[in-house]
Design a protein around this motif. Sequence first.
Motif, PDB file in Angstrom:
ATOM      1  N   GLY A 107      11.736  -8.919  -0.363  1.00 52.31           N
ATOM      2  CA  GLY A 107      11.321  -8.190   1.015  1.00 52.31           C
ATOM      3  C   GLY A 107      10.850  -6.623   0.635  1.00 52.31           C
ATOM      4  O   GLY A 107      10.033  -6.341   1.342  1.00 52.31           O
ATOM      5  N   THR A 108      11.638  -6.128   0.045  1.00 57.21           N
ATOM      6  CA  THR A 108      11.362  -4.705  -0.444  1.00 57.21           C
ATOM      7  C   THR A 108       9.949  -4.476  -0.972  1.00 57.21           C
ATOM      8  O   THR A 108       9.276  -3.494  -0.781  1.00 57.21           O
ATOM      9  CB  THR A 108      12.417  -3.982  -1.340  1.00 57.21           C
ATOM     10  N   VAL A 109       9.537  -5.503  -1.761  1.00 58.33           N
ATOM     11  CA  VAL A 109       8.167  -5.249  -2.513  1.00 58.33           C
ATOM     12  C   VAL A 109       7.189  -5.615  -1.548  1.00 58.33           C
ATOM     13  O   VAL A 109       6.043  -5.071  -1.431  1.00 58.33           O
ATOM     14  CB  VAL A 109       7.905  -6.212  -3.692  1.00 58.33           C
ATOM     15  N   LEU A 110       7.456  -6.524  -0.582  1.00 56.27           N
ATOM     16  CA  LEU A 110       6.490  -6.814   0.382  1.00 56.27           C
ATOM     17  C   LEU A 110       6.405  -5.693   1.361  1.00 56.27           C
ATOM     18  O   LEU A 110       5.057  -5.651   1.773  1.00 56.27           O
ATOM     19  CB  LEU A 110       6.957  -8.173   0.923  1.00 56.27           C
ATOM     20  N   HIS A 111       7.190  -5.199   1.650  1.00 59.53           N
ATOM     21  CA  HIS A 111       7.368  -3.945   2.483  1.00 59.53           C
ATOM     22  C   HIS A 111       6.764  -2.888   2.061  1.00 59.53           C
ATOM     23  O   HIS A 111       5.712  -2.287   2.776  1.00 59.53           O
ATOM     24  CB  HIS A 111       8.815  -3.514   2.824  1.00 59.53           C
ATOM     25  N   ALA A 112       6.695  -2.748   0.660  1.00 57.30           N
ATOM     26  CA  ALA A 112       5.984  -1.742   0.038  1.00 57.30           C
ATOM     27  C   ALA A 112       4.564  -1.926   0.078  1.00 57.30           C
ATOM     28  O   ALA A 112       3.723  -1.028   0.193  1.00 57.30           O
ATOM     29  CB  ALA A 112       6.588  -1.302  -1.314  1.00 57.30           C
ATOM     30  N   MET A 113       4.084  -3.386  -0.082  1.00 55.75           N
ATOM     31  CA  MET A 113       2.982  -3.543  -0.454  1.00 55.75           C
ATOM     32  C   MET A 113       2.015  -3.469   0.840  1.00 55.75           C
ATOM     33  O   MET A 113       0.769  -2.723   1.271  1.00 55.75           O
ATOM     34  CB  MET A 113       2.601  -5.031  -0.624  1.00 55.75           C
ATOM     35  N   LEU A 114       2.832  -3.818   2.255  1.00 51.02           N
ATOM     36  CA  LEU A 114       2.334  -3.586   3.434  1.00 51.02           C
ATOM     37  C   LEU A 114       2.295  -1.830   3.713  1.00 51.02           C
ATOM     38  O   LEU A 114       1.156  -1.336   4.376  1.00 51.02           O
ATOM     39  CB  LEU A 114       3.307  -3.792   4.690  1.00 51.02           C
ATOM     40  N   GLU A 115       3.028  -1.123   3.145  1.00 50.22           N
ATOM     41  CA  GLU A 115       2.819   0.308   3.292  1.00 50.22           C
ATOM     42  C   GLU A 115       1.754   0.883   2.607  1.00 50.22           C
ATOM     43  O   GLU A 115       0.990   1.652   3.262  1.00 50.22           O
ATOM     44  CB  GLU A 115       4.218   1.101   2.868  1.00 50.22           C
ATOM     45  N   TRP A 116       1.404   0.298   1.546  1.00 46.69           N
ATOM     46  CA  TRP A 116       0.201   0.853   0.614  1.00 46.69           C
ATOM     47  C   TRP A 116      -1.214   0.295   1.230  1.00 46.69           C
ATOM     48  O   TRP A 116      -1.940   1.251   1.316  1.00 46.69           O
ATOM     49  CB  TRP A 116       0.355   0.092  -0.654  1.00 46.69           C
ATOM     50  N   MET A 117      -0.894  -0.870   2.009  1.00 49.82           N
ATOM     51  CA  MET A 117      -2.156  -1.377   2.493  1.00 49.82           C
ATOM     52  C   MET A 117      -2.425  -0.364   3.983  1.00 49.82           C
ATOM     53  O   MET A 117      -3.497   0.106   4.140  1.00 49.82           O
ATOM     54  CB  MET A 117      -1.995  -2.653   3.032  1.00 49.82           C
ATOM     55  N   GLN A 118      -1.402  -0.046   4.418  1.00 50.13           N
ATOM     56  CA  GLN A 118      -1.602   0.957   5.885  1.00 50.13           C
ATOM     57  C   GLN A 118      -2.059   2.228   5.235  1.00 50.13           C
ATOM     58  O   GLN A 118      -3.054   2.874   6.013  1.00 50.13           O
ATOM     59  CB  GLN A 118      -0.184   1.002   6.450  1.00 50.13           C
ATOM     60  N   GLN A 119      -1.660   2.740   4.195  1.00 50.12           N
ATOM     61  CA  GLN A 119      -1.888   4.014   3.704  1.00 50.12           C
ATOM     62  C   GLN A 119      -3.209   3.959   3.320  1.00 50.12           C
ATOM     63  O   GLN A 119      -4.198   4.981   3.720  1.00 50.12           O
ATOM     64  CB  GLN A 119      -0.869   4.537   2.722  1.00 50.12           C
ATOM     65  N   SER A 120      -3.664   3.163   2.717  1.00 49.92           N
ATOM     66  CA  SER A 120      -5.112   3.156   2.099  1.00 49.92           C
ATOM     67  C   SER A 120      -6.098   3.046   3.347  1.00 49.92           C
ATOM     68  O   SER A 120      -7.146   3.516   3.167  1.00 49.92           O
ATOM     69  CB  SER A 120      -5.233   1.642   1.233  1.00 49.92           C
ATOM     70  N   ARG A 121      -5.745   2.002   4.339  1.00 49.53           N
ATOM     71  CA  ARG A 121      -6.719   1.839   5.376  1.00 49.53           C
ATOM     72  C   ARG A 121      -6.722   3.393   6.353  1.00 49.53           C
ATOM     73  O   ARG A 121      -7.628   3.394   6.406  1.00 49.53           O
ATOM     74  CB  ARG A 121      -5.930   0.814   6.358  1.00 49.53           C
ATOM     75  N   ALA A 122      -5.914   3.705   6.588  1.00 49.14           N
ATOM     76  CA  ALA A 122      -5.882   5.352   7.077  1.00 49.14           C
ATOM     77  C   ALA A 122      -6.404   6.096   6.428  1.00 49.14           C
ATOM     78  O   ALA A 122      -7.569   6.869   7.038  1.00 49.14           O
ATOM     79  CB  ALA A 122      -4.311   5.483   7.495  1.00 49.14           C
ATOM     80  N   THR A 123      -6.428   6.204   5.206  1.00 49.13           N
ATOM     81  CA  THR A 123      -7.341   7.136   4.269  1.00 49.13           C
ATOM     82  C   THR A 123      -8.724   6.797   4.229  1.00 49.13           C
ATOM     83  O   THR A 123      -9.817   7.539   4.553  1.00 49.13           O
ATOM     84  CB  THR A 123      -6.729   7.014   2.826  1.00 49.13           C
TER      85      THR A 123
END
Length: 95
Positions: free
Chosen positions: A24-40
Motif C-alpha cells: 500500500g505504501t508504494v501505491l500511495h506514493a504512486m498516487l501522490e506522484w500522479m497528483q503532483q504531476s497533474r497539478a504541475t
Amino acid sequence: MSTSDLSTNTAASKANAQNASTDGTVLHAMLEWMQQSRATEERLIRLYHQGRIQGGVYVGIGQEAIGAASAAAGAPQDLYAPCIRNMVVHVGRGE
C-alpha cells in the motif's frame, strides 16, 4: 554491462512491480506522484495560455498511471528515456 547484469536488473524490476501490487505504501506514493504531476501540468497549461511560456506545452493528463508504474517498477540504477508525457516518471524518481 553483461547479460547476467541485465537479467539481474530485469529480475529486480519484476520483483519491484510484483511488490507494488500488494504494498500500500508504494501505491500511495504512486498516487501522490500522479497528483503532483497533474497539478504541475495544469499550471503549465495556465502559464501557456497566459503567454508566459513560449513554444509548445505537451502534457500527459489522463496518462499519469503509465509513468507512475514505470517509475515504481524501475530500480534506482535504471536508465529512463521517455520522449513525451514524462512528468510522472521524473516526479516518481525524484528528479
